[in-house]
Design a protein around this motif. Structure first.
Motif, PDB file in Angstrom:
ATOM      1  N   TYR A 498     -42.269  36.987 -19.134  1.00 41.19           N
ATOM      2  CA  TYR A 498     -42.511  37.611 -20.438  1.00 41.19           C
ATOM      3  C   TYR A 498     -43.231  38.953 -20.275  1.00 41.19           C
ATOM      4  O   TYR A 498     -42.872  39.934 -20.918  1.00 41.19           O
ATOM      5  CB  TYR A 498     -43.314  36.680 -21.340  1.00 41.19           C
ATOM      6  CG  TYR A 498     -42.541  35.456 -21.760  1.00 41.19           C
ATOM      7  CD1 TYR A 498     -41.503  35.556 -22.667  1.00 41.19           C
ATOM      8  CD2 TYR A 498     -42.841  34.203 -21.230  1.00 41.19           C
ATOM      9  CE1 TYR A 498     -40.775  34.436 -23.051  1.00 41.19           C
ATOM     10  CE2 TYR A 498     -42.124  33.078 -21.614  1.00 41.19           C
ATOM     11  CZ  TYR A 498     -41.090  33.197 -22.515  1.00 41.19           C
ATOM     12  OH  TYR A 498     -40.375  32.090 -22.886  1.00 41.19           O
ATOM     13  N   ALA A 499     -44.263  39.003 -19.464  1.00 41.21           N
ATOM     14  CA  ALA A 499     -44.993  40.249 -19.204  1.00 41.21           C
ATOM     15  C   ALA A 499     -45.854  40.036 -17.965  1.00 41.21           C
ATOM     16  O   ALA A 499     -46.579  39.032 -17.876  1.00 41.21           O
ATOM     17  CB  ALA A 499     -45.865  40.642 -20.397  1.00 41.21           C
ATOM     18  N   TYR A 511     -39.788  40.446 -20.262  1.00 44.24           N
ATOM     19  CA  TYR A 511     -38.954  40.367 -21.471  1.00 44.24           C
ATOM     20  C   TYR A 511     -39.540  41.225 -22.594  1.00 44.24           C
ATOM     21  O   TYR A 511     -38.841  42.020 -23.220  1.00 44.24           O
ATOM     22  CB  TYR A 511     -38.852  38.903 -21.882  1.00 44.24           C
ATOM     23  CG  TYR A 511     -38.257  38.666 -23.245  1.00 44.24           C
ATOM     24  CD1 TYR A 511     -36.910  38.860 -23.488  1.00 44.24           C
ATOM     25  CD2 TYR A 511     -39.047  38.218 -24.304  1.00 44.24           C
ATOM     26  CE1 TYR A 511     -36.361  38.635 -24.731  1.00 44.24           C
ATOM     27  CE2 TYR A 511     -38.524  37.982 -25.554  1.00 44.24           C
ATOM     28  CZ  TYR A 511     -37.178  38.191 -25.774  1.00 44.24           C
ATOM     29  OH  TYR A 511     -36.649  37.958 -27.009  1.00 44.24           O
ATOM     30  N   CYS A 512     -40.834  41.093 -22.867  1.00 44.04           N
ATOM     31  CA  CYS A 512     -41.476  41.841 -23.958  1.00 44.04           C
ATOM     32  C   CYS A 512     -41.489  43.343 -23.665  1.00 44.04           C
ATOM     33  O   CYS A 512     -41.327  44.161 -24.583  1.00 44.04           O
ATOM     34  CB  CYS A 512     -42.897  41.334 -24.174  1.00 44.04           C
ATOM     35  SG  CYS A 512     -43.009  39.570 -24.564  1.00 44.04           S
ATOM     36  N   ILE A 515     -38.055  44.855 -24.406  1.00 40.45           N
ATOM     37  CA  ILE A 515     -37.816  45.010 -25.851  1.00 40.45           C
ATOM     38  C   ILE A 515     -38.573  46.213 -26.388  1.00 40.45           C
ATOM     39  O   ILE A 515     -38.037  47.008 -27.182  1.00 40.45           O
ATOM     40  CB  ILE A 515     -38.213  43.725 -26.596  1.00 40.45           C
ATOM     41  CG1 ILE A 515     -37.242  42.601 -26.259  1.00 40.45           C
ATOM     42  CG2 ILE A 515     -38.247  43.954 -28.101  1.00 40.45           C
ATOM     43  CD1 ILE A 515     -37.572  41.284 -26.916  1.00 40.45           C
ATOM     44  N   PHE A 516     -39.826  46.382 -25.981  1.00 42.89           N
ATOM     45  CA  PHE A 516     -40.611  47.522 -26.457  1.00 42.89           C
ATOM     46  C   PHE A 516     -39.983  48.835 -26.012  1.00 42.89           C
ATOM     47  O   PHE A 516     -39.872  49.786 -26.800  1.00 42.89           O
ATOM     48  CB  PHE A 516     -42.043  47.412 -25.931  1.00 42.89           C
ATOM     49  CG  PHE A 516     -42.977  48.453 -26.482  1.00 42.89           C
ATOM     50  CD1 PHE A 516     -43.556  48.298 -27.722  1.00 42.89           C
ATOM     51  CD2 PHE A 516     -43.260  49.609 -25.761  1.00 42.89           C
ATOM     52  CE1 PHE A 516     -44.414  49.245 -28.250  1.00 42.89           C
ATOM     53  CE2 PHE A 516     -44.108  50.573 -26.273  1.00 42.89           C
ATOM     54  CZ  PHE A 516     -44.690  50.395 -27.516  1.00 42.89           C
ATOM     55  N   VAL A 559     -48.730  45.012 -26.316  1.00 44.97           N
ATOM     56  CA  VAL A 559     -47.340  44.612 -26.105  1.00 44.97           C
ATOM     57  C   VAL A 559     -47.327  43.383 -25.222  1.00 44.97           C
ATOM     58  O   VAL A 559     -47.906  43.377 -24.137  1.00 44.97           O
ATOM     59  CB  VAL A 559     -46.535  45.758 -25.451  1.00 44.97           C
ATOM     60  CG1 VAL A 559     -45.144  45.272 -25.069  1.00 44.97           C
ATOM     61  CG2 VAL A 559     -46.452  46.935 -26.392  1.00 44.97           C
ATOM     62  N   GLY A 560     -46.670  42.343 -25.692  1.00 44.63           N
ATOM     63  CA  GLY A 560     -46.571  41.104 -24.940  1.00 44.63           C
ATOM     64  C   GLY A 560     -46.132  39.978 -25.840  1.00 44.63           C
ATOM     65  O   GLY A 560     -45.659  40.191 -26.965  1.00 44.63           O
ATOM     66  N   ASP A 561     -46.294  38.772 -25.349  1.00 42.78           N
ATOM     67  CA  ASP A 561     -45.925  37.580 -26.110  1.00 42.78           C
ATOM     68  C   ASP A 561     -47.064  37.219 -27.051  1.00 42.78           C
ATOM     69  O   ASP A 561     -47.701  36.177 -26.914  1.00 42.78           O
ATOM     70  CB  ASP A 561     -45.584  36.433 -25.151  1.00 42.78           C
ATOM     71  CG  ASP A 561     -46.615  36.298 -24.031  1.00 42.78           C
ATOM     72  OD1 ASP A 561     -47.340  37.276 -23.744  1.00 42.78           O
ATOM     73  OD2 ASP A 561     -46.699  35.213 -23.435  1.00 42.78           O
ATOM     74  N   TRP A 791     -43.278  36.243 -32.457  1.00 39.16           N
ATOM     75  CA  TRP A 791     -43.954  37.188 -31.578  1.00 39.16           C
ATOM     76  C   TRP A 791     -43.700  38.597 -32.069  1.00 39.16           C
ATOM     77  O   TRP A 791     -42.579  38.958 -32.461  1.00 39.16           O
ATOM     78  CB  TRP A 791     -43.450  37.055 -30.151  1.00 39.16           C
ATOM     79  CG  TRP A 791     -43.883  35.780 -29.473  1.00 39.16           C
ATOM     80  CD1 TRP A 791     -44.733  34.837 -29.962  1.00 39.16           C
ATOM     81  CD2 TRP A 791     -43.469  35.318 -28.192  1.00 39.16           C
ATOM     82  NE1 TRP A 791     -44.875  33.815 -29.069  1.00 39.16           N
ATOM     83  CE2 TRP A 791     -44.118  34.071 -27.959  1.00 39.16           C
ATOM     84  CE3 TRP A 791     -42.619  35.798 -27.209  1.00 39.16           C
ATOM     85  CZ2 TRP A 791     -43.936  33.335 -26.800  1.00 39.16           C
ATOM     86  CZ3 TRP A 791     -42.437  35.073 -26.054  1.00 39.16           C
ATOM     87  CH2 TRP A 791     -43.092  33.853 -25.846  1.00 39.16           C
ATOM     88  N   PHE A 793     -45.431  43.010 -31.796  1.00 36.43           N
ATOM     89  CA  PHE A 793     -46.314  43.964 -31.152  1.00 36.43           C
ATOM     90  C   PHE A 793     -47.432  44.321 -32.129  1.00 36.43           C
ATOM     91  O   PHE A 793     -47.179  44.577 -33.307  1.00 36.43           O
ATOM     92  CB  PHE A 793     -45.557  45.222 -30.740  1.00 36.43           C
ATOM     93  CG  PHE A 793     -44.373  44.939 -29.839  1.00 36.43           C
ATOM     94  CD1 PHE A 793     -44.522  44.143 -28.722  1.00 36.43           C
ATOM     95  CD2 PHE A 793     -43.123  45.455 -30.130  1.00 36.43           C
ATOM     96  CE1 PHE A 793     -43.446  43.875 -27.895  1.00 36.43           C
ATOM     97  CE2 PHE A 793     -42.041  45.199 -29.310  1.00 36.43           C
ATOM     98  CZ  PHE A 793     -42.197  44.396 -28.188  1.00 36.43           C
ATOM     99  N   ARG A 822     -32.675  38.866 -23.920  1.00 38.14           N
ATOM    100  CA  ARG A 822     -33.092  37.465 -23.770  1.00 38.14           C
ATOM    101  C   ARG A 822     -32.327  36.794 -22.638  1.00 38.14           C
ATOM    102  O   ARG A 822     -32.904  36.065 -21.821  1.00 38.14           O
ATOM    103  CB  ARG A 822     -32.864  36.712 -25.074  1.00 38.14           C
ATOM    104  CG  ARG A 822     -33.442  35.304 -25.076  1.00 38.14           C
ATOM    105  CD  ARG A 822     -32.874  34.464 -26.200  1.00 38.14           C
ATOM    106  NE  ARG A 822     -31.467  34.186 -25.987  1.00 38.14           N
ATOM    107  CZ  ARG A 822     -31.010  33.229 -25.173  1.00 38.14           C
ATOM    108  NH1 ARG A 822     -31.848  32.469 -24.479  1.00 38.14           N
ATOM    109  NH2 ARG A 822     -29.713  33.033 -25.040  1.00 38.14           N
TER     110      ARG A 822
END
Length: 943
Positions: A498-499, A511-512, A515-516, A559-561, A791, A793, A822
């Motif tokens: 995820y981060a 993953y996060c 997306i950002f 930024v993260g889950d 989830w 930001f 994803r």
């Protein structure tokens, strides 16, 4: 308005004391001027004095003085107003100085004035309001717009122009109309500027907006000071500038801004009414070129013939007084004219009520006779309070519209023109009023309708912004201070997909992060950014602390889950969720034992009972309908009962051997066989599912059973699950065990509560999917997902970037890019069925078939109704012969036979008819018909 330079370093009270003493010393020995008393034959004096205090050499003063002269001329020429009393105005030039203005106010009061008009400066207005309070002289200002002058501290102050409270609300409505949330306030640092901007800040807060920076400069600041100020302003994030200064030096702000390149595309300049006061007075092409794209407000005055005639007279008088034609007409000329007429009309009402004008010494001032400062030279207007009340109650129409005051001494129906300055000059794009908000129609057209300031009714014409663009600017940029966006990223030790930290250009991955980055790429502007890891890397950081770091301005964004929960939204703004989440319970499971009664599981108990009753009921209905026609449904009672039971349940397998003969019986059986077909098919499908799906059980049934137990519960370290269980579900903190990583998860579940582990784990669904896959589906979730979150930001409150990022995330979702990201990061080798399959979910209840059962009931009811009607009709056909037999029996028997016996006999006859074969009934009816025919023929032959 705050147009005058105040003396700095001297408090208000000390200044007033010094000025008063100086004025008394100048006038000591001159003696008191006698005031003309009312004669015994008339209640009206021959003349009345009114003071006027303003700065002659200013945009407002140059417009106001000719207006005063025209007003005095008109009042004294109209015999219907003061009726023989002459109105005099005592002028005094405040010379744009607080000291000189206050001294001038005292000199004006020496002339026994019944009212004072002015000042134009809000700062001087605060000072001389104390003089007006003490001497009971109404102070009417046609230009001081400071909202604090309307406070209860100044009961004798009355504003004949509009209050800046409404103008600031108009500015805020405009900011909200354009969907901006932050502004920079540029203002002159005096009472007029500070108090106006204070109201602006309060009004913005009501709209969830704010002043991000207050840029104040001293009155009379030079261009060098303004340049330094605007350079610091240009480093701010917001590009919405609200300028609230005085008209005599305010244009210098735009001149400096032009030289700094701050009048181009992307900037927004909003000016209060000072700007159009200056432009209306002096309009030249060079100034217009300087102000391209600026939006300004101006006091709205309705168009009328009187207004046009006054403007023509004013220009004629002004041309005689001044050789230069630069300074022209503005709205304050009309406010000055209306103020003189307000005093004149109020005096007429005042005298008509039998009041007199008298003055007396103030006992409070007489106490100073023993000193060199003799305040006793000032006189109190004895009827001042009554005269103020008369002014407050006046109601008429002047050049500036309706002149009427509310309970707070503010003019009703405040309204402003919204003006856009472009290549064609100042162009009105609409109006603002507190009755309707923004509109393209004059405000007075709506006063007869109910107030309506709803968003959907706000209208303005097209505005040309700086740079010649017609699309409203975004209103903000990243601060031009060399700093990039500081992004906090949780330094996770578990679920690193995820981060997590990575030795690449960004310094992070996951993953996060993807997306950002994808969302930032969709923004129409560059976003310089720096990722900063948060946490020591030995355990997962606290996400609540990470959010607090954003709220404390240590990070610009996290930024993260990060789960969106209520407590966190109080401090930061979240974007649109990019992943759905929720808390679930994970527990060990084992295979369920096979039950010898599994064949009963497809139906609920109620369904079995209802189905059995319907089988019996349909057998009884078929017997009733077939008994008179079908020999297979006749015979001894025992045989008929067995036939009913056999026929009923044999239809379950479509193996009934009895044929149906009657039409109604066949129709009922047809519908029932359709229902049986549906029930059989559903039973087969449900039983197949129950026997083929793997049956798993757990002693933990869900969150409810976990709460009632006393066994330990595992949660992921750093997440919000711990506080949720403690604060929301009231679970003892001693039962909750934080777990650092996936290995701790698996070990704790395998050990169980007796071996030092946990009975179950409560965590968010995305993590649980990864856990189940890595455990080879050894564990499953039990119960339902008991929270619904997502989830997102986390940005600082009111950050405009949060809105743009939310839009970008929605675009990613619509384009399918979220799903691609994803699959890149969250595809697992073992896809487990997350939740235990519950056999209760496969059971069929009565609710699943009530529609079929209702159709059956209706068909059965119709069939029985038709059958009964036919039997009743046949009984009626047999009744005449039976009645004759009964008549003969009644003649031979006793006359005391009861009606109950007759009814019993009739019911037995009905049963006999029902039990007879249909063929026999028809034969009897045929014979009776033949007898009737012969009897009628014989009776016809006898005559």
């Amino acid at each position: 308005m705050g147009f005058c330079v105040m003396i700095s370093g001297v408090t208000m009270g000390l200044m007033f004391l010094c000025v008063s003493g100086f004025w008394v010393l100048l006038t000591e020995g001159a003696g008191r001027e006698s005031f003309l008393r009312n004669s015994s034959f008339s209640s009206r004096p021959s003349s009345v004095n009114v003071g006027a205090l303003f700065t002659y050499d200013s945009f407002i003063g140059r417009a106001a003085k000719p207006a005063f002269m025209v007003a005095i001329e008109d009042v004294n020429a109209d015999q219907n107003i003061l009726r023989g009393t002459k109105l005099n105005i005592v002028f005094h030039d405040s010379n744009c100085s607080g000291f000189v203005g206050t001294m001038g106010a005292l000199q004006v009061m020496e002339n026994k004035v019944v009212a004072a008009i002015g000042p134009q400066s809000s700062g001087i207005g605060h000072l001389i309001s104390h003089v007006a309070n003490e001497l009971h002289v109404p102070l009417l200002s046609f230009a001081a717009t400071d909202p604090t002058l309307s406070s209860l501290q100044y009961p004798y102050f009355l504003r004949t122009t509009q209050n800046d409270y409404f103008q600031m609300n108009a500015v805020v409505d405009f900011v909200s109309y354009c969907r901006w949330r932050e502004v920079v306030a540029i203002f002159v640092d005096d009472e007029y500027g500070r108090n106006g901007i204070s109201v602006l800040g309060d009004a913005l807060a009501k709209k969830r907006a704010k002043i991000s920076y207050k840029a104040a400069f001293r009155p009379g600041a030079d261009n060098s000071s303004l340049r330094d100020l605007l350079v610091s302003v240009n480093l701010m994030e917001s590009r919405i500038f609200v300028v609230h200064v005085n008209p005599d030096s305010g244009l210098n702000v735009f001149s400096v801004a032009k030289s700094l390149g701050m009048m181009g595309s992307g900037y927004v300049w909003i000016a209060t009414d000072w700007l159009l006061t200056a432009l209306d007075s002096r309009l030249d092409p060079k100034t217009m070129d300087l102000l391209q794209g600026v939006v300004a407000f101006r006091h709205y005055t309705p168009e009328s013939n009187e207004k046009r005639r006054f403007k023509a007279r004013w220009k004629s008088l002004r041309s005689k007084e001044s050789s230069g034609g630069d300074d022209g007409f503005n709205s304050y000329a009309m406010y000055a004219y209306d103020t003189v007429w307000l005093v004149a009309r109020a005096l007429d009402v005042f005298f008509s009520q039998g009041n007199r004008v008298t003055f007396s010494s103030d006992p409070n001032l007489r106490k100073t006779n023993g000193t060199n400062i003799k305040f006793s030279a000032l006189s109190v207007f004895n009827e001042g309070e009554r005269f103020l009340q008369v002014i407050h109650e006046m109601y008429y129409t002047g050049l500036t519209g309706q002149i009427r005051f509310d309970s707070e001494k503010t003019r009703i129906n405040p309204a402003y023109d919204v003006v856009n300055i472009n290549s064609r000059g100042p162009q009105r794009v609409g109006y603002w009023s507190n009755h309707t908000g923004f509109s393209v129609e004059p405000p007075e057209t709506f006063y007869s309708k109910p107030p309506n300031t709803s968003v959907e009714h706000q209208r303005l014409n097209e505005i040309i912004w700086p740079g010649g663009v017609t699309k409203p600017p975004r209103g903000w940029v990243f601060p031009d201070n060399g700093e990039s966006l500081k992004i906090g990223v949780p330094n996770r030790v578990s679920y690193k997909n995820y981060a997590s930290e990575e030795k690449n250009q960004l310094g992070v991955k996951g993953y996060c992060i993807d997306i950002f980055e994808a969302a930032v790429e969709l923004l129409p502007y560059p976003v310089p950014r720096t990722y900063i890891l948060y946490g020591d890397g030995k355990r997962n950081p606290s996400y609540d602390n990470l959010v607090n770091e954003v709220a404390s301005n240590n990070f610009d964004v996290a930024v993260g889950d990060i789960t969106i929960v209520t407590n966190r939204t109080k401090f930061v703004d979240f974007t649109q969720p990019f992943m759905e989440s929720g808390l679930v319970v994970v527990a060990p499971v084992k295979g369920a034992k096979t039950s010898p009664w599994s064949f009963l599981k497809p139906f609920t108990v109620e369904m079995w009972a209802v189905t059995g009753l319907l089988f019996l009921f349909v057998g009884a209905i078929i017997w009733i309908l077939e008994h008179r026609f079908n020999e297979e449904f006749r015979g001894p009672p025992r045989r008929q009962i067995i036939t009913v039971f056999w026929f009923s349940f044999s239809t379950m397998f479509f193996s009934h051997r009895e044929n149906t003969v009657s039409t109604l019986g066949r129709f009922v059986l047809l519908i029932w066989l359709f229902v049986v077909l549906i029930i059989n098919s559903s039973y087969t499908a449900s039983l197949t599912s129950i026997l083929t799906v793997q049956q798993l059980t757990s002693r933990i049934e869900g969150m409810d059973s976990l709460i009632t137990s006393s066994e330990p519960i595992g949660v992921q370290d750093g997440t919000f699950a711990y506080k949720y269980l403690v604060n929301e579900l009231n679970i003892a903190p001693s039962r909750i065990i934080p777990l650092k990583n996936e290995q701790d998860y698996l070990s704790a579940l395998q050990l169980g509560p007796r071996g030092g582990g946990v009975a179950a784990i409560v965590d968010e669904l995305p993590y649980i999917k990864a856990l189940l896959s890595n455990s080879n589906c050894e564990f499953r979730t039990v119960g339902q997902e008991f929270t619904r979150t997502g989830w997102g930001f986390a940005f600082q409150r009111d950050s405009p970037l949060a809105v743009d990022m939310s839009t970008a995330i929605l675009q990613l979702s619509e384009e399918g890019k979220l799903e691609k990201i994803r699959k890149k990061w969250l595809t697992y080798s073992h896809e487990c069925s997350v939740q235990i399959a519950d056999t209760e979910n496969y059971k069929l209840s009565v609710q699943s078939f009530w529609g079929l059962f209702l159709i059956c009931g209706i068909v059965w009811f119709i069939a029985l109704t038709l059958f009964c009607w036919k039997v009743f009709w046949q009984c009626q056909g047999l009744r005449p012969e039976e009645e004759s037999d009964e008549l003969r029996v009644s003649e031979e028997a006793s006359s005391s036979r009861s009606g109950r016996s007759l009814r019993a006999g009739s019911f037995k006859d009905l049963i006999k008819v029902v039990d007879k074969r249909e063929v026999e009934i028809k034969e009897i009816l045929k014979q009776k018909s033949s007898k009737k025919l012969k009897a009628s023929q014989s009776s016809a032959e006898t005559p």
